[in-house]
Write a protein that holds these residues in place. Structure first.
Motif, PDB file in Angstrom:
ATOM      1  N   LEU A  72      52.678  45.456  38.933  1.00 28.61           N
ATOM      2  CA  LEU A  72      52.074  44.432  39.805  1.00 28.61           C
ATOM      3  C   LEU A  72      50.857  44.988  40.540  1.00 28.61           C
ATOM      4  N   ARG A  73      50.915  46.269  40.889  1.00 24.42           N
ATOM      5  CA  ARG A  73      49.737  46.878  41.545  1.00 24.42           C
ATOM      6  C   ARG A  73      48.555  46.924  40.586  1.00 24.42           C
ATOM      7  N   ASP A  76      47.171  43.512  40.247  1.00 27.82           N
ATOM      8  CA  ASP A  76      46.442  43.183  41.470  1.00 27.82           C
ATOM      9  C   ASP A  76      45.034  43.794  41.412  1.00 27.82           C
ATOM     10  N   ARG A  77      44.976  45.050  40.989  1.00 29.40           N
ATOM     11  CA  ARG A  77      43.686  45.742  40.893  1.00 29.40           C
ATOM     12  C   ARG A  77      42.775  45.063  39.861  1.00 29.40           C
ATOM     13  N   GLY A  79      42.711  42.013  39.269  1.00 29.82           N
ATOM     14  CA  GLY A  79      42.380  40.658  39.717  1.00 29.82           C
ATOM     15  C   GLY A  79      43.158  39.573  38.997  1.00 29.82           C
ATOM     16  N   GLN A  84      51.764  39.713  44.834  1.00 32.77           N
ATOM     17  CA  GLN A  84      51.268  41.014  45.287  1.00 32.77           C
ATOM     18  C   GLN A  84      52.431  41.910  45.716  1.00 32.77           C
ATOM     19  N   THR A 106      57.764  41.836  47.527  1.00 33.54           N
ATOM     20  CA  THR A 106      56.441  41.278  47.207  1.00 33.54           C
ATOM     21  C   THR A 106      56.057  40.296  48.310  1.00 33.54           C
ATOM     22  N   ARG A 107      54.748  40.090  48.460  1.00 30.95           N
ATOM     23  CA  ARG A 107      54.318  39.112  49.471  1.00 30.95           C
ATOM     24  C   ARG A 107      54.636  37.708  48.956  1.00 30.95           C
ATOM     25  N   LEU A 109      54.012  34.195  48.011  1.00 26.02           N
ATOM     26  CA  LEU A 109      52.765  33.509  47.690  1.00 26.02           C
ATOM     27  C   LEU A 109      52.754  32.144  48.369  1.00 26.02           C
ATOM     28  N   TYR A 169      50.732  31.525  38.776  1.00 20.79           N
ATOM     29  CA  TYR A 169      50.781  32.961  39.055  1.00 20.79           C
ATOM     30  C   TYR A 169      51.976  33.577  38.350  1.00 20.79           C
TER      31      TYR A 169
END
Ligand SMILES: Nc1ncnc2c1ncn2[C@@H]1O[C@H](COP(=O)(O)OP(=O)(O)OP(=O)(O)O)[C@@H](O)[C@H]1O
Ligand SMILES: [Mg+2]
Length: 420
Positions: A72-73, A76-77, A79, A84, A106-107, A109, A169
């Motif tokens: 997931l990182r 995220d990088r 895009g 996240q 995770t945050r 969404l 997502y």
């Protein structure tokens, strides 16, 4: 001996430290939990309010948690549209010293809903079509990054409906792998799985009387395949052009619009082999462009006018090297550099006959026809002059003719003559 509890995170959110990590997730007290709709899953997932926001906690094996966190990182990088990752909490033990599963945090969404929650509201058939399109966009975007999902399904996707735009997502990256560039074999594996899973998930919803019985599940499954292929073909079309052929960008934007997708962002890169463009697609609902133009410029426009204006604004942003800048600032500049001069270039007596947004829309349309016809970029000043001469003047004649036929008539004809 009890293991030491460890938190792996880029930045440790202090709000996470005070959570009851020594209690199994199923038993977390209701005062730390947020009751929000959740999709179905094998693992236990709970939403939790921390001092710094809403997070999702999933209990899962330690190595899988770390693997998913890392993936997931990376996404995220790159895009990618995905949840996240915030942290992995490992080495958890209960108060009696019993080991507990690790947790992936995770945050949450915001504004996203699992598809079950979307279905349990009244859903118009065209919304389902847009959701499938949004999933096709997600899958194409992930594949373009070289990401093989390995577990595409509606329940591993979150859907956000915001200002008339639909975005999907990725929520579950457990089985994901990066293999850029992704082979056709891996792409079709993901796509087949998407089709099979979607059909199964919709049938489940029908059995549970959540989805209406008249939804043709097979047709929806076929639709994801068709929309994905359409979008993939369009976006991977290799095309190089020279700096003086920017109208080709507009051609691609128009083509995407015709296929029923909209343009989120364009990116133009130039190297020795020429200039190439990449387009980020998006999916929108009726009314989106009116709201977006209203928000950015204060103009109240019709949908097709708004779409063309935003396409032009996006081209302006790229032309003026303002990629990544705040769109409302760019819109402000575009209004005074492009929109207003164009409308002002039309003689006052003709200007009164049409709304400024309609004049602008017609000038862009006119410019587009000339570009296509002559295969070249047409400067705005030339386009307006030609529009006044070829279109408006003609319309004036048309009006005179109508007036002569019918002296009582006072409204000009609204239909533009073909320009070519
Ligand atoms: N960050 C997040 N924001 C919003 N919802 C989330 C988030 N993380 C998880 N969820 C919700 O929890 C559900 C389950 O998460 P996830 O798919 O990761 O679990 P899983 O047990 O690994 O699934 P599977 O059964 O597919 O292996 C999701 O469908 C989603 O509804
Ligand atoms: Mg899942």
């Amino acid at each position: 001996m009890a293991t030491e509890r460890q938190i792996t995170a880029a930045v440790v959110d202090p709000g996470l430290l005070s959570l009851p990590w020594d209690v199994p997730l199923v038993d977390w007290p209701s005062d730390v939990l947020a009751a929000l709709p959740r999709g179905i899953s094998r693992h236990i997932v709970r939403f939790v309010r921390t001092t710094t926001g809403l997070v999702a906690v999933k209990e899962i094996g330690d190595s899988v948690a770390h693997g998913e966190y890392d993936m997931l990182r990376t996404l995220d990088r790159l895009g990618a549209p995905a949840v996240q990752p915030l942290a992995v909490v490992s080495g958890r033990t209960s108060v009696d010293g019993e080991p507990l599963s690790s947790a992936l945090v995770t945050r949450h969404l915001a504004y996203t809903l699992p598809y079950r929650a979307l279905f349990s509201q009244h859903m118009r058939p065209e919304i389902l079509t847009r959701l499938i399109d949004a999933l096709a966009v997600l899958l194409v975007r992930l594949h373009l990054l070289g990401f093989f999902w390995g577990d595409v399904s509606l329940s591993n996707t979150l859907f956000r409906r915001d200002a008339g735009a639909f975005t999907a997502y990725l929520v579950d990256a457990e089985t994901g792998e990066l293999h850029p560039p992704l082979s056709d074999h891996k792409r079709s594996y993901d796509l087949d799985l998407a089709r099979t899973n979607i059909i199964g998930e919709l049938m489940d919803l029908q059995a549970g009387e959540i989805a209406p019985a008249e939804v043709d599940t097979i047709a929806v499954g076929d639709q994801i395949v068709e929309r994905y292929e359409t979008l993939w073909t369009e976006l991977t079309r290799r095309e190089s052009f020279s700096a003086g052929e920017l109208w080709r960008v507009e051609e691609r934007m128009n083509r995407l619009n015709k296929l029923g997708f909209d343009v989120d962002e364009i990116d133009i890169t130039t190297d020795i082999s020429g200039t190439t463009v990449s387009i980020q697609p998006k999916v929108v609902d009726a009314g989106h462009f009116n709201r977006q133009v209203m928000r950015l410029t204060g103009l109240d426009v019709q949908e097709n006018q708004g779409r063309r204006m935003l396409n032009d604004l996006e081209q302006y942003r790229v032309r003026t090297g303002q990629h990544g800048d705040d769109l409302s600032m760019v819109a402000h500049e575009w209004l005074s550099d492009v929109f207003e001069p164009t409308v002002r270039a039309v003689p006052v007596e003709l200007r009164r006959k049409l709304e400024p947004a309609e004049i602008f829309h017609e000038v862009l349309e006119h410019r587009w026809y000339i570009s296509q016809d002559q295969q070249r970029d047409v400067p705005m000043a030339e386009a307006v002059a030609s529009y006044v001469r070829e279109v408006l003047a003609h319309r004036r004649d048309e009006r005179r003719l109508l007036d002569a036929d019918d002296p009582g008539r006072d409204s000009p004809s609204a239909s533009a003559p073909p320009v070519r």
